[in-house]
Design an enzyme around this catalytic site. Structure first.
Site, mmCIF file in Angstrom:
data_model
loop_
_atom_site.group_PDB
_atom_site.id
_atom_site.type_symbol
_atom_site.label_atom_id
_atom_site.label_comp_id
_atom_site.label_asym_id
_atom_site.label_seq_id
_atom_site.Cartn_x
_atom_site.Cartn_y
_atom_site.Cartn_z
ATOM 1 N N HIS A 174 13.213 -0.411 -26.580
ATOM 2 C CA HIS A 174 12.050 -0.252 -25.688
ATOM 3 C C HIS A 174 10.814 -0.920 -26.291
ATOM 4 O O HIS A 174 10.032 -1.548 -25.578
ATOM 5 C CB HIS A 174 11.728 1.236 -25.477
ATOM 6 C CG HIS A 174 12.526 1.895 -24.392
ATOM 7 N ND1 HIS A 174 12.545 1.452 -23.096
ATOM 8 C CD2 HIS A 174 13.318 3.008 -24.413
ATOM 9 C CE1 HIS A 174 13.320 2.258 -22.359
ATOM 10 N NE2 HIS A 174 13.805 3.208 -23.138
ATOM 11 N N GLN A 196 7.304 3.394 -22.773
ATOM 12 C CA GLN A 196 7.661 4.075 -21.520
ATOM 13 C C GLN A 196 6.496 4.835 -20.909
ATOM 14 O O GLN A 196 6.538 5.188 -19.737
ATOM 15 C CB GLN A 196 8.822 5.050 -21.757
ATOM 16 C CG GLN A 196 10.132 4.357 -22.097
ATOM 17 C CD GLN A 196 11.198 5.375 -22.409
ATOM 18 O OE1 GLN A 196 11.328 5.810 -23.546
ATOM 19 N NE2 GLN A 196 11.954 5.786 -21.403
ATOM 20 N N CYS A 219 18.376 6.963 -19.484
ATOM 21 C CA CYS A 219 17.011 6.664 -19.920
ATOM 22 C C CYS A 219 16.046 7.319 -18.940
ATOM 23 O O CYS A 219 16.266 7.270 -17.729
ATOM 24 C CB CYS A 219 16.810 5.150 -19.921
ATOM 25 S SG CYS A 219 15.149 4.643 -20.397
ATOM 26 N N LEU A 220 14.971 7.913 -19.471
ATOM 27 C CA LEU A 220 13.989 8.558 -18.595
ATOM 28 C C LEU A 220 13.318 7.540 -17.666
ATOM 29 O O LEU A 220 12.793 7.914 -16.622
ATOM 30 C CB LEU A 220 12.932 9.288 -19.435
ATOM 31 C CG LEU A 220 13.461 10.478 -20.252
ATOM 32 C CD1 LEU A 220 12.360 11.053 -21.137
ATOM 33 C CD2 LEU A 220 14.047 11.551 -19.344
ATOM 34 N N HIS A 268 18.317 2.441 -28.991
ATOM 35 C CA HIS A 268 17.819 2.466 -27.609
ATOM 36 C C HIS A 268 16.283 2.476 -27.598
ATOM 37 O O HIS A 268 15.650 1.712 -26.865
ATOM 38 C CB HIS A 268 18.399 3.713 -26.923
ATOM 39 C CG HIS A 268 17.938 3.948 -25.513
ATOM 40 N ND1 HIS A 268 18.814 3.995 -24.450
ATOM 41 C CD2 HIS A 268 16.699 4.176 -24.992
ATOM 42 C CE1 HIS A 268 18.123 4.225 -23.335
ATOM 43 N NE2 HIS A 268 16.842 4.346 -23.647
ATOM 44 N N GLU A 269 15.682 3.335 -28.432
ATOM 45 C CA GLU A 269 14.211 3.462 -28.432
ATOM 46 C C GLU A 269 13.541 2.242 -29.051
ATOM 47 O O GLU A 269 12.485 1.793 -28.574
ATOM 48 C CB GLU A 269 13.774 4.735 -29.150
ATOM 49 C CG GLU A 269 14.331 6.044 -28.595
ATOM 50 C CD GLU A 269 14.171 6.221 -27.096
ATOM 51 O OE1 GLU A 269 13.240 5.642 -26.519
ATOM 52 O OE2 GLU A 269 15.014 6.919 -26.496
ATOM 53 N N GLY A 327 14.857 11.143 -26.382
ATOM 54 C CA GLY A 327 14.040 10.131 -27.046
ATOM 55 C C GLY A 327 13.039 9.544 -26.074
ATOM 56 O O GLY A 327 13.259 9.546 -24.857
HETATM 57 NI NI NI Z 1 15.060 4.816 -22.637
#
Ligand code: NI
Length: 167
Positions: free
Chosen positions: A137, A51, A91-92, A133-134, A46
């Site tokens: 963000h 991000q 998470c990236l 989670h997304e 995701g």
């Molecule tokens: Ni993330």
């Protein structure tokens, strides 16, 4: 298409609240394509526009093992949540850190697809975790902020050390 640079926690730009998309034009469609390419390349399951330092309410997700079930959500909104699950998340934007986070077990989210069609997704398990989670963000929240202050401090220290080694 192009790969987009991903912001790293604790970059303050990850705290910005994303604005709703009022018109799905070519720039949004290009953003969606670039975000999908960036997510698959990373690889991740995701990615939120926040991000990649674009503060618009756009998310791409693919939790399939075959990596061919791209879900693009514009202006996503959770309208129902149910139950509890604890899942190890990564998470990236927080590379190398995996921590258990408590989330709703099931969520129903409304969103627009890239053609501007209003859709609903009824998700449980991993997809439900990923959606929460997304969407976090887009609200300027990174998953580690669900953890205790002590754990957050340890993570910040670890990431700072990593940054020094790779610099
Ligand atoms: Ni993330």
């Amino acid at each position: 298409m192009s790969l987009l640079p991903i912001l790293r926690f604790p970059d303050p730009r990850l705290r910005k609240v994303a604005a709703p998309v009022d018109r799905i034009d070519e720039s949004i469609r290009r953003l969606v394509r670039d975000m999908a390419e960036t997510m698959y390349e990373a690889p991740g399951i995701g990615l939120a526009a926040t991000q990649v330092d674009v503060h618009k309410r756009v998310i791409v997700i693919d939790v399939s093992e075959t990596r061919d079930q791209l879900l693009t959500l514009i202006n996503p909104e959770i309208v129902e949540r149910d139950g509890v699950q604890v899942c190890e998340e990564g998470c990236l934007s927080v590379p190398g850190i995996y921590e258990r986070v408590e989330r709703a077990e099931r969520v129903i989210a409304r969103y627009l697809d890239p053609d501007g069609v209003q859709r609903t997704v009824d998700a449980s398990g991993l997809l439900a975790v990923c959606l929460q989670h997304e969407i976090d963000h887009l609200e300027g929240r990174v998953f580690v902020e669900h953890l205790s202050q002590l754990k957050q401090m340890r993570i910040r220290n670890k990431l700072a050390k990593q940054a020094r080694i790779t610099a």
